[in-house]
Design an enzyme around this catalytic site. Structure first.
Site, mmCIF file in Angstrom:
data_model
loop_
_atom_site.group_PDB
_atom_site.id
_atom_site.type_symbol
_atom_site.label_atom_id
_atom_site.label_comp_id
_atom_site.label_asym_id
_atom_site.label_seq_id
_atom_site.Cartn_x
_atom_site.Cartn_y
_atom_site.Cartn_z
ATOM 1 N N ALA A 291 47.246 30.834 48.464
ATOM 2 C CA ALA A 291 47.338 31.651 49.630
ATOM 3 C C ALA A 291 48.484 31.814 50.323
ATOM 4 O O ALA A 291 49.592 31.197 50.302
ATOM 5 C CB ALA A 291 46.556 30.809 50.645
ATOM 6 N N GLY B 56 45.014 28.810 45.690
ATOM 7 C CA GLY B 56 44.023 29.792 45.776
ATOM 8 C C GLY B 56 44.021 30.532 44.462
ATOM 9 O O GLY B 56 43.046 31.120 44.015
ATOM 10 N N GLU C 224 41.821 28.509 42.328
ATOM 11 C CA GLU C 224 40.298 28.813 42.590
ATOM 12 C C GLU C 224 40.156 30.021 42.439
ATOM 13 O O GLU C 224 38.657 30.198 41.955
ATOM 14 C CB GLU C 224 40.287 28.453 44.134
ATOM 15 N N GLU D 275 47.431 22.005 48.029
ATOM 16 C CA GLU D 275 47.324 22.278 49.292
ATOM 17 C C GLU D 275 47.599 20.741 50.230
ATOM 18 O O GLU D 275 47.811 20.896 51.388
ATOM 19 C CB GLU D 275 45.636 22.532 49.734
#
Length: 256
Positions: free
Chosen positions: A64, A107, A110, A130
């Site tokens: 992210a 991300g 993911e 994270e």
């Protein structure tokens, strides 16, 4: 140039390419919106039979974009409804191949796990870092990862935030195939062409039943499989496929 590029290298294949090299393909809200829009559109397009999701040669997606969220509060993050954008990818009825070169972190990891098949380069790495910035995975990094690799591998990755090289990701079941870095794109397109030649209705039923069955009891999952199998006998592709086999010729599937 657009931060998410849509390419059509063959009539039945689409390639969605994240294009933010200056930010290591970090996922900001604009990129998530564009990805959701493309997957929604392509999922409805009968001309498209397979989708390849990829990034750059050095970075698939490095997570992210922290600049996009560092100063946001809980309510602002909640009101983004980002889960709806991820759902557009997860709900795509077409087979999705992630072609991963370099970093698939946060991300990016993911995002790759939203695909159905992951082709990884030998130099690729997967990571859920994270925890290093005071949060935790929020787009499937605890749930999809655990379903893919099991509790103990997932715990190590999410609690430590340490990266996993491609060979280890392959051994733990996180990727489908590892190829030389220079062959990631070509192998993904080769596999996409193969899937595009398969009957679209059968592919869609296989994907739907396999995913739904993961969270069902074995008895329920077998029932779903059985009903989908029976349903496909209403298709013209079933007749074409079986008669082509008996006639010793190549089948021409139309998705009907």
């Amino acid at each position: 140039m657009s931060e998410v590029i849509l390419e059509r290298p063959a009539p039945e294949i689409a390639v969605i390419r994240i294009n933010r090299p200056e930010a290591r393909n970090a996922l900001n809200q604009a990129v998530r919106l564009a990805l959701a829009a493309h997957f929604t559109e392509l999922g409805r397009d009968p001309a498209i039979r397979c989708i390849v999701l990829t990034g750059g040669d050095k970075v698939f997606a490095a997570g992210a974009d922290l600049r996009d969220m560092a100063d946001q509060g809980a309510i602002e993050i909640m009101q983004r409804h980002t889960h709806r954008l991820w759902r557009a990818i997860a709900d795509c009825p077409k087979p999705v191949i992630a072609a991963v070169s370099g970093l698939a972190w946060g991300g990016g990891c993911e995002l790759a796990m939203h695909a159905d098949i992951i082709i990884a380069g030998e130099g690729a790495s997967f990571c859920q870092p994270e925890v290093k910035v005071g949060v935790m995975p929020g787009a499937g990094g605890t749930q999809r990862l655990t379903r893919a690799v099991g509790k103990f591998k997932a715990m190590k990755m999410t609690l430590s935030g340490l990266p996993v090289p491609a060979w280890e990701a392959d051994a733990m079941g996180l990727v489908s195939e590892v190829v030389p870095d220079a062959e990631v794109q070509s192998r993904a397109l080769e596999l996409a062409a193969l899937l595009a030649s398969r009957p679209p209705l059968a592919l869609a039923q296989i994907k739907e039943v396999l995913i739904a069955g993961e969270d069902a009891s074995l008895e329920t999952a077998l029932m779903l499989e059985r009903k989908a199998f029976q349903l496909l006998f209403a298709s013209r592709d079933q007749k074409e496929g079986m008669h082509a086999f008996l006639d010793k010729r190549d089948a021409q599937f139309r998705g009907e």
